[in-house]
Design a protein around this motif. Sequence first.
Motif, PDB file in Angstrom:
ATOM      1  N   ASP A 154       0.823  -1.084  -0.063  1.00 28.91           N
ATOM      2  CA  ASP A 154      -0.023  -0.042   0.009  1.00 28.91           C
ATOM      3  C   ASP A 154       0.840   1.322   0.026  1.00 28.91           C
ATOM      4  O   ASP A 154       0.456   2.349  -0.753  1.00 28.91           O
ATOM      5  CB  ASP A 154      -1.062  -0.149   1.194  1.00 28.91           C
ATOM      6  N   ASP A 156       3.751   1.562  -1.154  1.00 30.22           N
ATOM      7  CA  ASP A 156       4.605   1.543  -2.518  1.00 30.22           C
ATOM      8  C   ASP A 156       3.275   2.234  -3.735  1.00 30.22           C
ATOM      9  O   ASP A 156       3.630   3.118  -4.428  1.00 30.22           O
ATOM     10  CB  ASP A 156       5.055   0.344  -3.160  1.00 30.22           C
ATOM     11  N   ARG A 157       2.075   1.783  -3.446  1.00 29.46           N
ATOM     12  CA  ARG A 157       1.368   2.296  -4.456  1.00 29.46           C
ATOM     13  C   ARG A 157       0.871   3.664  -4.082  1.00 29.46           C
ATOM     14  O   ARG A 157       0.720   4.544  -5.210  1.00 29.46           O
ATOM     15  CB  ARG A 157      -0.123   1.298  -4.362  1.00 29.46           C
ATOM     16  N   ALA A 159       2.797   5.999  -3.265  1.00 29.81           N
ATOM     17  CA  ALA A 159       3.906   6.962  -3.700  1.00 29.81           C
ATOM     18  C   ALA A 159       3.895   6.898  -5.148  1.00 29.81           C
ATOM     19  O   ALA A 159       4.135   8.081  -5.946  1.00 29.81           O
ATOM     20  CB  ALA A 159       5.254   6.074  -3.324  1.00 29.81           C
ATOM     21  N   GLN A 160       3.715   5.826  -5.840  1.00 29.80           N
ATOM     22  CA  GLN A 160       3.550   5.783  -7.399  1.00 29.80           C
ATOM     23  C   GLN A 160       2.336   6.839  -7.848  1.00 29.80           C
ATOM     24  O   GLN A 160       2.406   7.538  -8.684  1.00 29.80           O
ATOM     25  CB  GLN A 160       3.229   4.360  -7.876  1.00 29.80           C
ATOM     26  N   VAL A 161       1.412   6.675  -7.069  1.00 25.29           N
ATOM     27  CA  VAL A 161       0.046   7.556  -7.449  1.00 25.29           C
ATOM     28  C   VAL A 161       0.486   9.281  -7.263  1.00 25.29           C
ATOM     29  O   VAL A 161       0.183   9.929  -8.019  1.00 25.29           O
ATOM     30  CB  VAL A 161      -1.394   7.004  -6.672  1.00 25.29           C
ATOM     31  N   ARG A 163       3.400  10.465  -7.402  1.00 29.20           N
ATOM     32  CA  ARG A 163       4.290  10.822  -8.537  1.00 29.20           C
ATOM     33  C   ARG A 163       3.402  11.344  -9.712  1.00 29.20           C
ATOM     34  O   ARG A 163       4.180  12.274 -10.484  1.00 29.20           O
ATOM     35  CB  ARG A 163       5.221   9.792  -8.757  1.00 29.20           C
ATOM     36  N   ALA A 164       2.402  10.876 -10.011  1.00 26.75           N
ATOM     37  CA  ALA A 164       1.666  11.428 -11.167  1.00 26.75           C
ATOM     38  C   ALA A 164       0.796  12.650 -10.927  1.00 26.75           C
ATOM     39  O   ALA A 164       0.605  13.428 -12.072  1.00 26.75           O
ATOM     40  CB  ALA A 164       0.622  10.296 -11.486  1.00 26.75           C
ATOM     41  N   PRO A 169       9.393  13.080 -10.128  1.00 24.83           N
ATOM     42  CA  PRO A 169       9.382  12.161  -9.002  1.00 24.83           C
ATOM     43  C   PRO A 169       9.971  12.441  -7.883  1.00 24.83           C
ATOM     44  O   PRO A 169       9.367  12.093  -6.499  1.00 24.83           O
ATOM     45  CB  PRO A 169       9.858  10.873  -9.666  1.00 24.83           C
ATOM     46  N   GLU A 170      10.975  13.350  -7.715  1.00 25.99           N
ATOM     47  CA  GLU A 170      11.877  13.653  -6.590  1.00 25.99           C
ATOM     48  C   GLU A 170      11.118  14.690  -5.678  1.00 25.99           C
ATOM     49  O   GLU A 170      11.196  14.916  -4.604  1.00 25.99           O
ATOM     50  CB  GLU A 170      13.300  14.190  -6.655  1.00 25.99           C
ATOM     51  N   ASN A 174       8.113  10.578   0.644  1.00 30.90           N
ATOM     52  CA  ASN A 174       7.368   9.471   1.491  1.00 30.90           C
ATOM     53  C   ASN A 174       7.642   9.317   2.655  1.00 30.90           C
ATOM     54  O   ASN A 174       8.764   8.832   3.069  1.00 30.90           O
ATOM     55  CB  ASN A 174       7.657   8.184   0.494  1.00 30.90           C
TER      56      ASN A 174
END
Length: 522
Positions: A154, A156-157, A159-161, A163-164, A169-170, A174
């Motif tokens: 959860d 990791d998901r 953080a991926q969302v 970034r959008a 991304p930096e 997190n």
Amino acid sequence: MRISRMKPFAVAASVAVLALGGAGAPMDQAGAQTTRAAITAGSAPQLVNLPRGTSFAVDLPSDARDVIISNPRVAEAMLHSPRRITMIGLEGGETDAVFLDGSGRTILALRVRVDAGVSALQDTLNRIAPGSDLRAEAVNDSIILTGLAASPADADRAAQVARAFVSAPEKVMNMISVAGSDQVTLKVRVVEVQRNVIKQLGFDTQAVIGRVGDTQWLLGNSATWGVNGSLLGGLAGGIARDTTKNFQMEGPCLGPGWPEGALCPVIVDGSPGDPSNWETAQPGTGPGSDGLNKGSATLKAFERVGLVRTLAEPNLTSVNGEAASFLAGGEFPVPTGRDRDGQITVQYKPYGVALGFRPVVLSEGRISLQVKVEVSELTPSGGLTIGAGTPSSITLPGLTVRRSENTVELPSGGSMMIAGLLQESTRQAVDSLPGMTNIPVLGQLFRSRDYLMGETELVVIVEPYVVTPTAPGRMQTPADGLRIAHDAQTIFFGQLNQVYGSPAPTAQAGAGWRGPVGYVIE
């Protein structure tokens, strides 16, 4: 800095109805979301957080003549009437907004902070991770993720969302905490079976036939053992016949000095034998033609069948998301160069049974595994000799390697088998005399066979488990329950230990092993 001077009856009709801020708040004609909050007049600046692309309506207690914006790139003011003004966030940053009356006195001072909007991101996080308590906060054009995630997946998901929603991304920080870090034990069984077959059957035939001083016929047939290089063992035997000595007549030696009964060759001139004794002469050996009239035949046979089993059962435990490795074997040196003093520098390369894995615990107890298994051994085949023929030559061995890398998903306690790593090689050489090998039955006597066959099969069984720590009293070692025998027991009875077993004699009740476990001490 921008200074806006209001005309007495000028009204900007860019903003429609004001409403409370939120996901469903209405939008103005420019597409900006409007927000109303309580603002009190005074000289002290008040902080207003304004998401980028939204607006903020201000109702003043008295008529304003001028509006001063220190950083117009961050926010701008839209004047609707002398007492109603809308602030619109343009890009991330901070600015001051000062409202002045006709006498130049400050009606209201605002410190406007514009950052990235996170309402849509927060809704997405609540939807993709319903069991987690995740929060998104905006600072300028960056996003900070905080809260408690139910699992690393959860986090990791999330953080991926996030970034959008940012330009790079930096810009996502997190800071999510995981509720519990699972530990995974991986039980691996590596089984390798090697089967070797060697068959060697050869005939060596050597013959030289002719008359004195002239060779008439030569025959030579020898096994070269082209596959294995030499006869590895077994049986070697045969017969030999040497007729290089011719027959001559012998008779009693005459004359003084000869012992009684001695025989001497009979020659034409009568000495040392006497031709008058032909009736008592008998056949004997004499010098002939060396290298002629002799032959030999040798049979050589050997057969070997070998079976080797390699078994390793490494058990590794790793925290969720962290890698772990195992090696049962050794390391061999490989020269890599020379240092400034001319000394050879080496680097050690591992070989043996190696295992590496990285577990990720998913929802509902499922485990995603990245598994790498390698079985290697030293071999002269493929090796390298540096400086051959010199006293300082170095021979580097080669490696036979069987490697497998997989990414699989298994439940806790499930199993996976990696099989099909087969290797088979067959080599055979036949030596024979031209035309003789096709003769039925007897043709076998004129040919030799060298045969080598090798088969290897590797099987890997992987079993992951989600584990938790246990009490120290439940742990035992191979030495628990082992008592060494005293000298009398060792001398008279050949015993090495008095007691050995599980649980240990001094262990607590119920603290013994559970399941098919044990140790072997020889």
